[in-house]
Structures are given as C-alpha cells and as structure tokens.
Design an enzyme around this catalytic site. Structure first.
Site, PDB file in Angstrom:
ATOM      1  N   LYS A  42       0.841  -1.196   0.000  1.00  0.00           N
ATOM      2  CA  LYS A  42       0.000   0.000   0.000  1.00  0.00           C
ATOM      3  C   LYS A  42       0.876   1.247   0.000  1.00  0.00           C
ATOM      4  O   LYS A  42       2.079   1.180   0.274  1.00  0.00           O
ATOM      5  CB  LYS A  42      -0.909  -0.006   1.228  1.00  0.00           C
ATOM      6  N   ARG A 140     -10.578   0.629  14.998  1.00  0.00           N
ATOM      7  CA  ARG A 140     -10.512   1.284  13.688  1.00  0.00           C
ATOM      8  C   ARG A 140     -11.613   0.695  12.817  1.00  0.00           C
ATOM      9  O   ARG A 140     -12.704   1.238  12.757  1.00  0.00           O
ATOM     10  CB  ARG A 140      -9.108   1.104  13.092  1.00  0.00           C
ATOM     11  N   HIS A 169      -6.187  -7.020  13.841  1.00  0.00           N
ATOM     12  CA  HIS A 169      -4.978  -6.195  13.711  1.00  0.00           C
ATOM     13  C   HIS A 169      -4.539  -5.732  15.095  1.00  0.00           C
ATOM     14  O   HIS A 169      -5.358  -5.279  15.900  1.00  0.00           O
ATOM     15  CB  HIS A 169      -5.257  -4.988  12.815  1.00  0.00           C
ATOM     16  N   ARG A 223       1.234 -10.598   7.952  1.00  0.00           N
ATOM     17  CA  ARG A 223       1.143  -9.418   7.097  1.00  0.00           C
ATOM     18  C   ARG A 223       2.391  -8.567   7.346  1.00  0.00           C
ATOM     19  O   ARG A 223       2.511  -7.894   8.372  1.00  0.00           O
ATOM     20  CB  ARG A 223      -0.139  -8.632   7.388  1.00  0.00           C
ATOM     21  N   TYR A 267      14.776  31.214   4.103  1.00  0.00           N
ATOM     22  CA  TYR A 267      13.614  31.979   4.559  1.00  0.00           C
ATOM     23  C   TYR A 267      13.679  32.254   6.057  1.00  0.00           C
ATOM     24  O   TYR A 267      13.932  31.339   6.865  1.00  0.00           O
ATOM     25  CB  TYR A 267      12.324  31.216   4.263  1.00  0.00           C
ATOM     26  N   CYS A 314      13.259  24.522   1.868  1.00  0.00           N
ATOM     27  CA  CYS A 314      12.286  25.153   0.972  1.00  0.00           C
ATOM     28  C   CYS A 314      11.487  24.077   0.230  1.00  0.00           C
ATOM     29  O   CYS A 314      11.734  22.884   0.373  1.00  0.00           O
ATOM     30  CB  CYS A 314      13.006  26.046  -0.026  1.00  0.00           C
ATOM     31  N   MET A 315      10.554  24.509  -0.580  1.00  0.00           N
ATOM     32  CA  MET A 315       9.735  23.563  -1.317  1.00  0.00           C
ATOM     33  C   MET A 315      10.582  22.681  -2.232  1.00  0.00           C
ATOM     34  O   MET A 315      10.355  21.464  -2.336  1.00  0.00           O
ATOM     35  CB  MET A 315       8.666  24.288  -2.132  1.00  0.00           C
ATOM     36  N   ASP A 316      11.569  23.283  -2.881  1.00  0.00           N
ATOM     37  CA  ASP A 316      12.330  22.570  -3.904  1.00  0.00           C
ATOM     38  C   ASP A 316      13.825  22.496  -3.627  1.00  0.00           C
ATOM     39  O   ASP A 316      14.550  21.861  -4.393  1.00  0.00           O
ATOM     40  CB  ASP A 316      12.142  23.257  -5.267  1.00  0.00           C
TER      41      ASP A 316
END
Length: 387
Positions: A42, A140, A169, A223, A267, A314-316
């Site tokens: 997953k 859950r 679980h 699992r 920043y 930063c973002m990038d």
C-alpha cells in the site's frame, strides 16, 4: 533525469524477505508449514514503488499482497500480478464492481458491505472472496468479537460471496511488552471459536511487530510491512531479523557560495553563519518529501562525511554548510537518507522530528524518480485463492 532521485535496491528487499522467512520457519514447529507472507505494498509500497516491489517480492516467496485502496489493487492487476490481493481499507459501495472485476479480496466487517460485494459479483458473473475483520482492540475497522460468528454466517449466506479468511490487527505490537497484543490474540481466538469450519479458513493477525515479538500470532499467514523495507516498527523491539534499508534518497550539490560570518540563510534567516563558510544548494525540498521540520536539524552525507542542513528547507531546495575549506565540489552527490551507516537512515530522520520511518519513505513524492537496482527477470504465472 533529475538530480534528486530515490534508488530502490530490490536485491536488498529480497534479502530482507528471505531473512523474515527464515525467522518465521525458526519460530515454527518443523513439522508445520511456515506461514504464508502477505507483503503490504500500500501507499506505493511505502514509497518504494508497488509494482517493481511486488515483482521482486514474488521471487522471494511472497504469495499475497496487501493494499489500502481499490485503485492500488487495480494497479497491480494491470501490471500482471495474479496473486491474491487483500484490500485492507473499506471501499465505497460504488467501488464494489471494480473489486469484483479485479478479483480483490476485501476485508469485510458487516453484512451491508457483503451485500454490496455480492451484487457486484453477480453482475460480473464472478465470486468475490472476503475475509472477516474482527476488531479486538484497534478501534478502527472490524466487527466486535461477539458479533463475529453471526456476521460470518450472514456473509456465507450471500450468493457470489465466499468467506475465506478471518483476521484482526494489533494496536501495540511495536512495543516490547506484548501483553496487550496477547490479550487481542486471545480475544480473536475466542471470537472465532463459534465459527463453523474455521480450520478451513485462512487465519492471520501478525503485523511486523508481532512477527518479531509474538510468534504465537503467526498462524496461517503474516502481514509483513515496514521490516521488508529495512526498518523496525518500534525502536525498542528486539532485532532478531537482520534487515537493511531498501531506499536511498540522494541528490547533488548544484551550487556553492562562499558567505561571510553572520550571513542569514534561507527563509526567515533562522540560521546565521558563525564564521566564513561555504553554503551548498541541494535541489531537494519538502515537495520531494524531505520534511521541512528537519530544517536546521538534519545532516546529509557527502564524500563519507555528514554536513548540517542550515536554514529552512524550501519547497524545492535546501542548504548545507560545508565549512570554510570544503572537501566537496559542485555536482558532488549528497545522500539525504539511506542504508550507508556513515549517514542517516529514515529512522534517524524520523527520530529527529518525532515520527516513524514509514512516514519518511511514504512521503517521497511522485516527482522524485525511482531508480531500481537488483532487478531480475521473472516469468511467474501462479494464481491462487486465499482459503
């Protein structure tokens, strides 16, 4: 190809799976068959790539896969994966036709979902296998233990549906003290005692923590999750299985700049240089999955040495202080995390920001290319049912 990329070592994945298999066999009476392994793929195999991971896992003896969404299961089917696929998450009623068409095996907790699946099975002219999920303490999804026998009977009465498994679980199996997990396991056995022909159904309860710490929970199938990818679910758990991280996230130094003492970095100038130094720019940021919370707290590995990340991520991009006389050049490789013990791994980064390695690897974004090593050709046509 981007400078920032995630390298996935499939040979190491297979080695980890082999180590888990050996552990399972050692914990079992030699006269009994080892439990089957369901590998959780997953969330894009915890960020590693669901399809390449599934194909490599088949070569290591995995016979079942686990997904969280219908789309994840369909992706595996479209890639030619024929093995059973457990659907861990609850679907919407309108997703039932896709479940039937793809031959997924959903966890089912009530007759209402069973009826939706039965209608979809009839429309598709197919049989949908389901596993009854019993909630023994996770709170859950799953029916109450006292309801399990009645719901199992209802599911068995639906045309087009076949009950082939029973499961629960564990909520606290990543802890050293397994007392709560033992109580859950006892509640599970009590709940299924009233279900006829339960010995003909696939019983499974163990996740990664229970694989390590609760061998009596291994039952017919386990699992497997984060251990396959090289990490333990709890930092204090015993480590009887030797595993190594499968993913390395690395980038390159794309720019070097000498700055004087007292220079504010990135920043908000949350870091100021203490002395004249060289700052390197790395083209990796929080949009790639490198958490902003690591700002001024993490280190990267360059030429075998760790250097601090300075200023806000930063973002990038992010910035690294190489010191006044750096032994590094533009375009050198920088490892953000990975298996090299000289640098941090995902567990180390997780510890810095108070999370878990699952979140670190799963968060690596789709714009980061995955490079696969250790791939082997495969000609696999096995198809089997979960019963």
């Amino acid at each position: 190809m981007r400078a920032t990329r995630a390298t996935i070592d499939l040979a190491r994945l297979r080695t980890n799976l082999a180590a888990v298999g050996a552990h399972l066999r050692a914990a079992r009476n030699p006269a009994q068959p080892a439990p089957r392994i369901c590998l959780a793929v997953k969330a894009n195999a915890y960020g590693h790539g669901a399809v390449p991971v599934a194909r490599a896992a088949l070569q290591a003896g995995v016979s079942v896969f686990g997904v969280a969404t219908v789309g994840e299961g369909v992706e595996l089917r479209e890639a030619g994966i024929k093995e059973p696929i457990l659907l861990f998450g609850l679907p919407l009623p309108e997703e039932a036709p896709a479940i039937a068409s793809a031959g997924l095996t959903p966890l089912c907790s009530d007759a209402a979902l069973g009826r939706d699946l039965a209608r979809a099975a009839a429309a598709a002219g197919r049989t949908v296998e389901v596993h009854l999920k019993i909630d023994t303490g996770m709170e859950r999804i799953g029916c109450r233990p006292r309801e399990a026998a009645a719901i199992a009977e209802q599911l068995r009465g639906l045309t087009g549906l076949r009950l082939t498994g029973l499961c629960t679980h564990f909520a606290r199996s990543s802890e050293v003290d397994q007392e709560y997990s033992r109580a859950q396991l006892a509640a599970f056995h009590d709940a299924i005692a009233a279900i006829p022909d339960r010995d003909r159904l696939l019983l499974h309860t163990a996740n990664s923590g229970a694989i390590v710490g609760l061998p009596e929970s291994h039952l017919d199938m386990v699992r497997l999750g984060v251990i396959a990818y090289g990490y333990y679910p709890g930092g204090d758990l015993p480590r009887p299985i030797a595993v190594q991280p499968v993913m390395e996230l690395a980038t390159h130094l794309v720019y070097l700049k000498r700055v004087p003492a007292g220079t504010g970095i990135s920043y908000g100038h949350t870091h100021r240089t203490a002395a004249d130094t060289v700052i390197a720019t790395l083209p990796a940021g929080y949009a790639d999955g490198y958490p902003r919370l690591l700002s001024n707290r993490s280190k990267v590995l360059i030429r075998g040495r760790r250097f601090p990340v300075v200023g806000r991520i930063c973002m990038d991009q992010c910035l690294v202080d190489l010191g006044p006389r750096p032994d590094a050049d533009r375009y050198d490789r920088a490892v953000l995390f990975g298996p090299d013990p000289a640098g941090p791994d995902a567990a180390a980064l997780a510890a810095i920001i108070g999370t878990i390695p699952y979140e670190i690897t799963s968060a690596i974004s789709a714009r980061v290319p995955r490079i696969y090593r250790g791939e082997k050709s495969i000609n696999h046509t096995l198809t089997c049912n979960l019963r």
